[in-house]
Design an enzyme around this catalytic site. Structure first.
Site, PDB file in Angstrom:
ATOM      1  N   GLU A  93       0.820  -1.208   0.000  1.00 16.40           N
ATOM      2  CA  GLU A  93       0.000   0.000   0.000  1.00 16.40           C
ATOM      3  C   GLU A  93       0.857   1.262   0.000  1.00 16.40           C
ATOM      4  O   GLU A  93       0.549   2.236  -0.695  1.00 16.40           O
ATOM      5  CB  GLU A  93      -0.934   0.010   1.216  1.00 16.40           C
ATOM      6  CG  GLU A  93      -1.910  -1.164   1.271  1.00 16.40           C
ATOM      7  CD  GLU A  93      -1.395  -2.309   2.107  1.00 16.40           C
ATOM      8  OE1 GLU A  93      -2.200  -2.914   2.838  1.00 16.40           O
ATOM      9  OE2 GLU A  93      -0.186  -2.620   2.051  1.00 16.40           O
TER      10      GLU A  93
ATOM     11  N   CYS B 263      -2.363  -3.323   7.371  1.00 16.05           N
ATOM     12  CA  CYS B 263      -1.909  -3.367   8.761  1.00 16.05           C
ATOM     13  C   CYS B 263      -2.327  -2.093   9.493  1.00 16.05           C
ATOM     14  O   CYS B 263      -2.493  -1.026   8.893  1.00 16.05           O
ATOM     15  CB  CYS B 263      -0.393  -3.571   8.831  1.00 16.05           C
ATOM     16  SG  CYS B 263       0.585  -2.219   8.139  1.00 16.05           S
TER      17      CYS B 263
ATOM     18  N   ASP C 152      26.492 -37.585   2.445  1.00 18.84           N
ATOM     19  CA  ASP C 152      26.562 -36.759   1.234  1.00 18.84           C
ATOM     20  C   ASP C 152      27.265 -35.415   1.417  1.00 18.84           C
ATOM     21  O   ASP C 152      27.659 -34.794   0.424  1.00 18.84           O
ATOM     22  CB  ASP C 152      25.147 -36.500   0.698  1.00 18.84           C
ATOM     23  CG  ASP C 152      24.413 -37.785   0.345  1.00 18.84           C
ATOM     24  OD1 ASP C 152      25.092 -38.802   0.131  1.00 18.84           O
ATOM     25  OD2 ASP C 152      23.170 -37.757   0.291  1.00 18.84           O
TER      26      ASP C 152
ATOM     27  N   SER D 218       9.362 -40.199   8.479  1.00 24.95           N
ATOM     28  CA  SER D 218       9.001 -39.612   9.781  1.00 24.95           C
ATOM     29  C   SER D 218       8.004 -38.479   9.601  1.00 24.95           C
ATOM     30  O   SER D 218       7.012 -38.383  10.340  1.00 24.95           O
ATOM     31  CB  SER D 218      10.257 -39.100  10.499  1.00 24.95           C
ATOM     32  OG  SER D 218      11.132 -40.155  10.808  1.00 24.95           O
TER      33      SER D 218
END
Length: 301
Positions: free
Chosen positions: A48, A70, A195, A261
């Site tokens: 804005e 806001c 890795d 998981s």
């Protein structure tokens, strides 16, 4: 039409404004767009302000914005105050802001000043664009993308690992682009040991995600300072830590164990798979894809 333009503008902030939402703004007067703006970088002007801080007569205009303006002081002054100051007559908005610091206060301030407020225009499209932000605010955890590479016959690794590569250079560049769009990227300790990945976006222009290693067995002692080293035993604790650190989105790019998981815990919002035409015949099978809407599963061949 004007709200779609707001969403189009807002998308330019992807990967640049986190943990803020992506926001675009269009100002219309007498049927013409007289100004536009979008939130370009975290800590800088909101959409804005970028649209309204211009030498233009905004009196009586209609302002379109995809998230509630806001009403509080943060890194910038309240946008609602500037909208009132500029003489905007009407505000059309896509989504209410779930941030407790806003949460209807922006609309209330505008209406108290006599500005007409229209809400929920293209609401679903707005939530889709800012799905990371809404997940973070409403579930108090990051938006989670599970990502892996697999062969055409469904393996993540051959039986005899050695040196192998599944994705091609085109897919690798795409993977690095994805990294620029998210706040953090997580692997498990075994992937780190095996890795030694960099987890950067070196093959694409943009910000690197925060590298995170989940070390549930406490076996790592040489993690770089720029990594987040988590020794939390549960994924709930991991989510709490990432939320406290304002990590709005997370790519999980670990091995089969860490992916399983997250799937078992129901901690996923999207799945992205880089699929190669290669075939291993045997080896470590890729995870089974859990239930997700079709538009949340992306397989790139």
């Amino acid at each position: 039409m004007y709200m779609r333009r707001c969403l189009q503008l807002a998308a330019n902030g992807l990967g640049r404004v986190r943990p803020n939402p992506m926001v675009g703004c269009v100002v219309v007067k007498n049927g013409d767009i007289i100004s536009e703006g979008y939130h370009q970088e975290y800590g800088k002007n909101h959409a804005e302000r970028n649209a309204l801080l211009r030498d233009i007569d905004f009196l009586g205009a209609t302002l379109y914005v995809n998230l509630e303006p806001c009403s509080h002081y943060g890194k910038t002054p309240p946008c609602a105050d500037l909208i009132i100051e500029k003489g905007i007559a009407k505000v059309v908005c896509c989504n209410d802001d779930p941030n407790p610091l806003v949460a209807g206060r922006g609309f209330a301030k505008l209406e108290a000043a006599g500005i007409e407020v229209v809400r929920h225009v293209l609401e679903d499209e707005g939530r889709e664009l800012n799905r990371r932000f809404f997940t973070f605010m409403e579930k108090q955890r990051p938006y989670i993308i599970l990502k892996w590479a697999q062969t055409a016959d469904g393996f993540m690794a051959p039986a005899n690992k050695g040196n192998y590569w599944i994705s091609d250079s085109r897919q690798n560049r795409l993977n690095h682009r994805w990294r620029t769009e998210e706040a953090a990227i997580l692997i498990g300790s075994q992937t780190y040991i095996d890795d030694k990945p960099q987890l950067t976006a070196r093959h694409f222009c943009g910000q690197n995600p925060l590298p995170v290693v989940l070390d549930r067995r406490g076996q790592l002692n040489n993690v770089p300072n720029n990594w987040l080293h988590l020794q939390s035993p549960t994924l709930d604790e991991v989510m709490r830590t990432l939320y406290e650190k304002k990590i709005q989105s997370l790519i999980v790019e670990g091995g089969r164990q860490i992916l399983d998981s997250f799937i078992a815990a129901g901690l996923y919002n999207e799945i992205r798979i880089l699929q190669s035409p290669k075939q291993f015949g045997t080896g470590l099978a890729a995870p089974e894809i859990p239930p997700l809407p079709e538009n949340r599963i992306l397989i790139v061949k």
